[in-house]
Design an enzyme around this catalytic site. Structure first.
Site, PDB file in Angstrom:
ATOM      1  N   TYR A 164      19.153   8.263  46.440  1.00 52.42           N
ATOM      2  CA  TYR A 164      18.767   7.039  46.588  1.00 52.42           C
ATOM      3  C   TYR A 164      18.469   6.521  48.011  1.00 52.42           C
ATOM      4  O   TYR A 164      17.696   6.001  48.612  1.00 52.42           O
ATOM      5  CB  TYR A 164      19.491   6.078  45.667  1.00 52.42           C
ATOM      6  CG  TYR A 164      19.045   4.643  45.687  1.00 52.42           C
ATOM      7  CD1 TYR A 164      17.969   4.162  45.185  1.00 52.42           C
ATOM      8  CD2 TYR A 164      19.853   3.517  46.352  1.00 52.42           C
ATOM      9  CE1 TYR A 164      17.560   2.835  45.040  1.00 52.42           C
ATOM     10  CE2 TYR A 164      19.417   2.350  46.336  1.00 52.42           C
ATOM     11  CZ  TYR A 164      18.355   1.882  45.687  1.00 52.42           C
ATOM     12  OH  TYR A 164      18.234   0.662  45.530  1.00 52.42           O
ATOM     13  N   LYS A 168      15.217   5.697  50.449  1.00 49.30           N
ATOM     14  CA  LYS A 168      15.462   4.393  50.939  1.00 49.30           C
ATOM     15  C   LYS A 168      15.321   4.365  52.344  1.00 49.30           C
ATOM     16  O   LYS A 168      14.720   3.518  53.043  1.00 49.30           O
ATOM     17  CB  LYS A 168      16.683   3.373  50.574  1.00 49.30           C
ATOM     18  CG  LYS A 168      16.462   3.206  49.139  1.00 49.30           C
ATOM     19  CD  LYS A 168      15.219   2.551  48.733  1.00 49.30           C
ATOM     20  CE  LYS A 168      15.368   1.584  47.369  1.00 49.30           C
ATOM     21  NZ  LYS A 168      14.136   0.991  46.855  1.00 49.30           N
ATOM     22  N   ALA A 196      20.352  -8.432  45.097  1.00 52.56           N
ATOM     23  CA  ALA A 196      20.114  -9.332  43.712  1.00 52.56           C
ATOM     24  C   ALA A 196      20.846  -8.764  42.354  1.00 52.56           C
ATOM     25  O   ALA A 196      20.900  -7.620  42.500  1.00 52.56           O
ATOM     26  CB  ALA A 196      18.570  -9.401  43.998  1.00 52.56           C
TER      27      ALA A 196
END
Ligand SMILES: NC(=O)c1ccc[n+]([C@@H]2O[C@H](COP(=O)([O-])OP(=O)(O)OC[C@H]3O[C@@H](n4cnc5c(N)ncnc54)[C@H](O)[C@@H]3O)[C@@H](O)[C@H]2O)c1
Length: 302
Positions: A164, A168, A196
């Site tokens: 990841y 990213k 979030a």
């Protein structure tokens, strides 16, 4: 404060808009007048399965509020079909928010090829394919706004997220390059690293924290970056829970060695403190900023 950032008649494509951050972006763009393509594969958080309910639900929410939206259920790996949905229904596309995402966390020792590939396919190949399909349209119309969704894991690294973090961080270089290539065509490209409460974070954060970390705290920055009035491009922001900050590179003044003499590991070791001393640090913003000190050490003006 009066609402100045409107998207009336603008067509906004948001990937992974069936839940979490993407849903929040979709609702807000629609509320501000945009026609929204709500893309979502509708599968699980680890890339398994698919379904139409997630995208349909958000389209229904937008329509119930009097807005305009259409669903698309393709994987972002099939980016052309997502952009085709925008063209077939609305004949244009001005904004792309690459947001779709999954996780396949494992320590690097335990990471499988499929953990690696799936994360690459959704986050990197997916963002590439969607953007690649929209790019010629944006070039042709001389206008575009793109926001890519990175992660603090890509900036700083994070245990169990080598796959990841790799993609990213890749999105940051991708965005910076598109910002350069789109500059003369009115295309602005930026990256956010959000925090979030969502399906992706529900297993790692306590419930009360998750509830406080509303996706609605991230969306206003995306809207701001996609506004017609925005001149921001090639920038990276961290955002969450009502906090918004911009990042930049910092480079030490470094150490210079005689380019005509042999350079040894020992000479570098002897200058180690100077190499890592950030007193009087610089803040490079372009690749040319790298050539400055390199050529400077050779006594050449690039
Ligand atoms: N939530 C956070 O704290 C956080 C932190 C850093 C980065 N992000 C990034 O933000 C983005 C949104 O994540 P979220 O937290 O809202 O998660 P989420 O799981 O709530 O939403 C992601 C959505 O993407 C969809 N999706 C997954 N694979 C897809 C594919 N191949 N094609 C189309 N849609 C697909 C999912 O169905 C889901 O609805 C992701 O890119 C994620 O990596 C989130």
């Amino acid at each position: 404060m009066s609402e100045t950032m409107r998207f009336d008649d603008r067509v906004v494509v948001i990937t992974g808009a069936g839940a979490g951050l993407g849903r929040s972006h979709a609702l807000e763009f629609a509320r501000r007048g945009a026609k929204v393509v709500v893309n979502d594969l509708g599968g699980g958080g680890h890339g398994e399965g698919k379904g139409s309910e997630a995208a349909d639900r958000v389209v229904a929410e937008i329509q119930a509020a009097g807005g305009e939206a259409v669903a698309n259920y393709d994987s972002v790996e099939n980016g052309e079909a997502i952009i085709r949905t925008a063209i077939d229904n609305y004949d244009r596309v001005e904004v792309v928010v690459n947001n779709a995402g999954i996780l396949r966390d494992a320590s690097f020792a335990k990471m499988t090829d499929s953990d690696w590939d799936l994360i690459y396919r959704v986050h990197a190949l997916g963002a590439y394919r969607v953007t690649r399909a929209a790019w010629p349209i944006m070039l042709e119309q001389g206008y575009g706004r793109i926001v890519n969704t990175a992660s603090a894991a890509g900036i700083y690294g994070n245990f169990g997220q080598a796959n990841y973090a790799f993609v990213k961080r890749g999105l940051i270089g991708f965005s910076n390059t598109l910002a350069i290539e789109g500059a003369r065509k009115g295309i602005k490209v930026n990256v956010i690293a959000p925090v979030a409460g969502s399906r992706l974070t529900e297993t790692i954060l306590p419930k009360d924290v998750l509830e406080a970390l509303k996706p609605e705290f991230v969306t206003p920055l995306v809207v701001r970056l996609c506004a017609e009035s925005s001149t921001e491009s090639g920038s990276l922001f961290e955002v969450g829970a009502g906090w918004v900050a911009k990042l930049r590179w910092e480079r030490s003044q470094g150490a210079c060695f005689d380019p005509k003499a042999e350079l040894t590991a020992e000479a570098i070791d002897a200058a180690w403190d100077r190499i890592g001393d950030f007193t009087g640090a610089q803040h490079p913003t372009t690749i040319q900023d790298t050539f400055g000190p390199v050529f400077g050490n050779l006594g050449i003006t690039p």
